[in-house]
Design an enzyme around this catalytic site. Sequence first.
Site, PDB file in Angstrom:
ATOM      1  CB  SER A   1      -3.552   0.543  -4.229  1.00 43.26           C
ATOM      2  OG  SER A   1      -3.336   0.999  -2.840  1.00 43.26           O
TER       3      SER A   1
ATOM      4  CE1 TYR B   1      -2.058   5.402  -6.999  1.00 44.83           C
ATOM      5  CE2 TYR B   1      -2.222   4.958  -4.592  1.00 44.83           C
ATOM      6  CZ  TYR B   1      -2.144   4.539  -5.889  1.00 44.83           C
ATOM      7  OH  TYR B   1      -1.621   3.258  -6.141  1.00 44.83           O
TER       8      TYR B   1
ATOM      9  CE  LYS C   1      -4.161   2.655  -9.258  1.00 49.81           C
ATOM     10  NZ  LYS C   1      -3.702   1.912 -10.475  1.00 49.81           N
TER      11      LYS C   1
HETATM   12  N1  UFG Z   1       7.514   5.877   6.118  1.00 52.22           N
HETATM   13  C1  UFG Z   1       8.410   6.666   6.940  1.00 52.22           C
HETATM   14  N2  UFG Z   1       9.288   7.450   6.372  1.00 52.22           N
HETATM   15  C2  UFG Z   1       9.364   7.605   5.050  1.00 52.22           C
HETATM   16  C3  UFG Z   1       8.759   6.881   4.132  1.00 52.22           C
HETATM   17  C4  UFG Z   1       7.362   5.999   4.889  1.00 52.22           C
HETATM   18  O1  UFG Z   1       8.371   6.427   7.910  1.00 52.22           O
HETATM   19  O2  UFG Z   1      10.422   8.360   4.664  1.00 52.22           O
HETATM   20  C5  UFG Z   1       6.438   5.029   6.854  1.00 52.22           C
HETATM   21  C6  UFG Z   1       4.889   5.580   6.503  1.00 52.22           C
HETATM   22  O3  UFG Z   1       4.699   6.385   7.377  1.00 52.22           O
HETATM   23  C7  UFG Z   1       4.315   4.078   6.728  1.00 52.22           C
HETATM   24  C8  UFG Z   1       5.403   3.046   5.871  1.00 52.22           C
HETATM   25  O4  UFG Z   1       6.710   3.729   6.322  1.00 52.22           O
HETATM   26  O5  UFG Z   1       3.902   3.794   7.903  1.00 52.22           O
HETATM   27  C9  UFG Z   1       5.195   2.617   4.736  1.00 52.22           C
HETATM   28  O6  UFG Z   1       5.002   3.940   3.715  1.00 52.22           O
HETATM   29  P1  UFG Z   1       5.091   3.754   2.276  1.00 52.22           P
HETATM   30  O7  UFG Z   1       4.917   5.169   1.895  1.00 52.22           O
HETATM   31  O8  UFG Z   1       6.375   3.069   1.887  1.00 52.22           O
HETATM   32  O9  UFG Z   1       3.751   2.969   2.020  1.00 52.22           O
HETATM   33  P2  UFG Z   1       2.601   3.630   2.163  1.00 52.22           P
HETATM   34  O10 UFG Z   1       1.769   2.412   2.948  1.00 52.22           O
HETATM   35  O11 UFG Z   1       2.033   4.700   2.709  1.00 52.22           O
HETATM   36  O12 UFG Z   1       1.770   3.582   0.729  1.00 52.22           O
HETATM   37  C10 UFG Z   1       1.610   2.463  -0.146  1.00 52.22           C
HETATM   38  C11 UFG Z   1       1.722   2.790  -1.640  1.00 52.22           C
HETATM   39  C12 UFG Z   1       0.593   3.806  -1.971  1.00 52.22           C
HETATM   40  C13 UFG Z   1      -0.902   3.286  -1.408  1.00 52.22           C
HETATM   41  C14 UFG Z   1      -0.632   2.974  -0.130  1.00 52.22           C
HETATM   42  C15 UFG Z   1      -2.098   2.515   0.318  1.00 52.22           C
HETATM   43  O13 UFG Z   1       2.891   3.369  -1.830  1.00 52.22           O
HETATM   44  O14 UFG Z   1       0.732   3.960  -3.330  1.00 52.22           O
HETATM   45  O15 UFG Z   1       0.154   2.023   0.059  1.00 52.22           O
HETATM   46  O16 UFG Z   1      -2.097   2.324   1.735  1.00 52.22           O
HETATM   47  F1  UFG Z   1      -1.709   4.197  -1.707  1.00 52.22           F
END
Ligand code: UFG
Length: 345
Positions: A125, A150, A154
């Site tokens: 990731s 997590y 990885k």
């Molecule tokens: N977000 C919101 N509201 C929500 C969910 C997410 O505003 O209800 C925002 C988060 O703050 C972030 C963006 O949307 O800015 C993307 O969030 P995600 O949770 O979809 O994805 P992430 O980038 O946080 O996480 C992903 C993977 C993880 C991994 C991570 C690595 O899902 O498994 O990338 O950076 F660890």
Amino acid sequence: MQVLVTGGLGYIGSHTSVLLLEKGYDVVIVDDLSNSNEKVLKNIFKITNKTPAFEKIDLKERESVSKLFKNYNFDGIIHFAAHKSVNESILYPKKYFQNNIGSLENIIDEIKLLKNPINFIFSSSCTVYGQADSMPINETFKLKKAESPYGQSKRKCEEILESVIESGHCFKNITLRYFNPVGAHPTSIIGELPTGVPENLVPYITQTAIGKRDFLTVFGNDYNTKDGTCIRDYIHIMDLAEVHISCLEKLTDVNDDNYFKVYNVGSGKGTSVLELISLFENVNQLKLNYKIGKRRNGDVIVAYADSTKIKDELNWSTKYSLENALETAWKWELNLKTNEQRNQN
Ligand code: UFG
């Protein structure tokens, strides 16, 4: 060619298994069903008209892994199976280390016993980069302390793979650092199936749009970005699935018994949360109920990939647009609702 797909009933695993079956690979899916559903097997059949072999196995159990390798002759392994919730990993770090690292170690122990070097693809990731100092992120960037157990699990898995190969155990490995997979299969027969309340943005959006959630909270709009919200690299799940085929083909061609490569897999484009919401609304002609909330702990501000290396070396590039990903994600959610209603009647 017989390919073991661990976590093959999960989101990325199921889309990849479909492509493998369509390309004529003999697929063996292993899944412990901890975060997936056996019904996905039927859905894979609906798309491909083929049923992969399925073994319900917990890869933490050494004996079960040993039996698995005795019963099959794998030419390739794609190792998706892992716990993946950032939040849960903060609450139960041991669960994440034991499962994610323990499973890989058990598989490696079996690989070491094989006569011929096996082709092995590992799902990592972009979380291993932490908040990178500049964008886009390429594979030479120094890895930072991961923000969650997590992410740490990885990173540890990547280190284990590298050191096993360096110590001369013959196997060929490609480690893929995924950015943010989104979207669903064009048939809407498979897609992302979060259990409980989704943590990720797109399933939260589709569940809000369909009425399962009252509103989406945007986690912070006071970041130093173009509109104040976080920026990510969203990659279509079909493009991501396709990468694994390119990797398997490459690994089959190379003669180096201790081959080790790391690639980013992203679209190369940065999209903010507000941009994504607006695109989702436009593409699907609907209005999303959302509110601006507080920042989420552990979120990096910006992350998008430089995917030049994988494009150049594996001749892979993205074919699907973000618009298409958001359209298919929505169709998938609608399809889930239709099926739920059918089951109730
Ligand atoms: N977000 C919101 N509201 C929500 C969910 C997410 O505003 O209800 C925002 C988060 O703050 C972030 C963006 O949307 O800015 C993307 O969030 P995600 O949770 O979809 O994805 P992430 O980038 O946080 O996480 C992903 C993977 C993880 C991994 C991570 C690595 O899902 O498994 O990338 O950076 F660890």
